[in-house]
Design an enzyme around this catalytic site. Structure first.
Site, PDB file in Angstrom:
ATOM      1  CE  LYS A   1      -4.457  -1.496   1.778  1.00 19.24           C
ATOM      2  NZ  LYS A   1      -4.268  -2.942   2.040  1.00 19.24           N
TER       3      LYS A   1
ATOM      4  CB  SER B   1       0.047  -8.063  -0.953  1.00 15.16           C
ATOM      5  OG  SER B   1      -0.758  -8.924  -0.173  1.00 15.16           O
TER       6      SER B   1
ATOM      7  CD  GLU C   1     -11.732   5.525   1.184  1.00 20.13           C
ATOM      8  OE1 GLU C   1     -11.148   4.444   1.016  1.00 20.13           O
ATOM      9  OE2 GLU C   1     -11.665   6.470   0.375  1.00 20.13           O
TER      10      GLU C   1
HETATM   11  C1  LIG Z   1      -5.038  -3.939   1.554  1.00 19.11           C
HETATM   12  C2  LIG Z   1      -4.314  -5.191   1.305  1.00 19.11           C
HETATM   13  C3  LIG Z   1      -4.671  -6.068   0.258  1.00 19.11           C
HETATM   14  C4  LIG Z   1      -5.857  -5.843  -0.615  1.00 19.11           C
HETATM   15  O1  LIG Z   1      -5.786  -4.720  -1.441  1.00 19.11           O
HETATM   16  P1  LIG Z   1      -5.533  -4.813  -3.013  1.00 19.11           P
HETATM   17  O2  LIG Z   1      -5.881  -3.465  -3.499  1.00 19.11           O
HETATM   18  O3  LIG Z   1      -6.423  -5.887  -3.548  1.00 19.11           O
HETATM   19  O4  LIG Z   1      -4.116  -5.151  -3.200  1.00 19.11           O
HETATM   20  C5  LIG Z   1      -3.899  -7.191   0.040  1.00 19.11           C
HETATM   21  N1  LIG Z   1      -2.833  -7.484   0.826  1.00 19.11           N
HETATM   22  C6  LIG Z   1      -2.472  -6.686   1.852  1.00 19.11           C
HETATM   23  C7  LIG Z   1      -1.299  -7.078   2.685  1.00 19.11           C
HETATM   24  C8  LIG Z   1      -3.198  -5.517   2.127  1.00 19.11           C
HETATM   25  O5  LIG Z   1      -2.828  -4.735   3.152  1.00 19.11           O
END
Ligand SMILES: *Cc1c(COP(=O)(O)O)cnc(C)c1O
Length: 397
Positions: A91, A379, A113
């Site tokens: 993010k 992610s 938000e």
């Molecule tokens: C917020 C988040 C997601 C989901 O958001 P996407 O926009 O689909 O990437 C996925 N993995 C993590 C670790 C997150 O914090």
């Protein structure tokens, strides 16, 4: 490749995307589109952004060959380590990019938000390092549920505004943030947290996250000597998945997005928007969403807060309908299995969101050719989730 994952028409991905917003926001969206085009071609702006991504966020992130997980599943698995970034997830790529845009556009104030608080924390972090004041709208229910992230945002100097309307959750926070933006559009930049919202946000956020796949593609060629057969990532709004997929859009690479199956698709308690939803308009764009027969947005459930969202980015809707990408859903139990598998074999505590992708890999491994190479988008890291995991496993933490 027949279907290109690019922008077709103004702000459209096939029939998806667009701008379904009040008239008063159109000039602001136009301004953002023009300024973004100008600044992304400006070498001074690019250099400042790239330098911050490198020295502050920790890019490039490693591509890690997961030898023990590969042995266990009979595949060659490469993990793109977005979990190693500052603040622990992808993010920050987007938050830094948008806040730097805001500063270069002369905006004096950042708003955002947040539902679970992860995007709020990333935005508050970016605003702090850019020296801009930041206000984050959050549903009153979410403020209670996510008190630790509320505290983090305050430590970072952001003001968290409690939203008491409606169900006091994310969609009400989005409405309030939009209301603020309409009123203060001349001075304020609205940072959106995924590849959702009205044009140009889905394109802007994709471009800011595309660094994930750009790096991973070069790293695959350098480390493995080939492109992956499969690239796989979890999908909430879809930003980390699009970020991983984009560099491979014209390559013979199978793209798989994994949504949250919650308690199971049959129970109705899930967040599998592309797998179980239908086309409609949400948060300013035409895409897929989870809705009832009357078109009311349905409540969602997932063990991972980051996937617990009833919409999805319009480009994913296009990739699904064009057949360029596939989407699957995995339930809470499978995500926990995926989490435990990666912890045990590789010593990595993943966030619950990408644990859905690991869990899915366990399911599809027997259907893939032995030794097939798979690129997994990791992610985020799992520190934020250990309490939820302990509870789900019936243990104390
Ligand atoms: C917020 C988040 C997601 C989901 O958001 P996407 O926009 O689909 O990437 C996925 N993995 C993590 C670790 C997150 O914090």
């Amino acid at each position: 490749m027949t279907a290109r994952a690019g922008l077709i028409g103004a702000g459209r991905f096939g029939r998806f995307g667009g701008r379904y917003v009040p008239e008063t926001l159109i000039p602001a969206l136009d301004e953002l589109e023009v300024e973004y085009a100008r600044l992304s071609a400006d070498p001074v702006f690019r250099a400042a952004l790239d330098s911050t991504l490198h020295h502050y966020c920790g890019r490039p992130t490693p591509l890690y060959y997961a030898a023990r997980l590969s042995d266990e599943l009979g595949l060659k698995i490469y993990i793109k380590r977005e979990d190693l970034l500052h603040t622990g997830a992808h993010k920050i790529n987007n938050a830094i990019g948008q806040v730097f845009l805001a500063r270069a556009m002369g905006k004096q104030r950042i708003i955002a938000e947040t539902g679970a608080g992860q995007h709020g924390v990333a935005t508050a972090t970016a605003a702090a390092v850019a020296g801009l004041p930041c206000e984050v709208y959050m549903g009153a229910e979410d403020i209670i549920r996510q008190s630790l992230n509320v505290f983090r945002m305050r430590l970072l100097g952001a003001k968290v505004i409690s939203v008491e309307s409606g169900t006091r959750t994310l969609k009400d926070a989005i409405n309030e943030a939009l209301r603020d933006w309409v009123t203060n559009v001349a001075t304020t930049f609205y940072v959106i947290g995924s590849v959702v919202g009205p044009h140009p946000y889905p394109t802007l956020v994709r471009d800011l996250q595309a660094v994930i796949g750009r790096e991973a593609r070069a790293q695959m060629i350098e480390q493995a000597g080939c492109l992956p057969d499969v690239a796989i990532a979890c999908v909430g709004g879809g930003s980390n998945a699009i970020g991983l997929f984009h560099a491979f859009r014209d390559d013979p690479v199978r793209l798989i997005g994994v949504e949250a199956g919650g308690d199971g698709l049959g129970t109705g308690r899930h967040a599998a928007t592309l797998v179980a939803g239908s086309p409609g308009v949400l948060h300013g764009a035409m895409s897929y969403l989870l809705q009832d027969e009357a078109g009311q947005v349905r409540e969602t459930h997932s063990i991972s807060a980051g996937l617990d969202y009833p919409g999805v980015g319009p480009e994913h809707a296009f990739l699904k309908e064009s057949g360029r990408a596939e989407y699957a859903a995995e339930d809470d139990r499978t995500a926990l299995d995926g989490f435990q598998l990666l912890a045990r074999t590789e010593g990595i505590l993943a966030a619950l969101e990408p644990s859905h992708a690991i869990g899915h890999l366990q399911h599809v491994a027997p259907t893939l050719p032995r030794g097939a190479s798979v690129l997994v988008g990791l992610s985020g890291r799992g520190d934020k989730d250990v309490h939820v995991i302990a509870r789900a496993l019936g243990e104390k933490a």
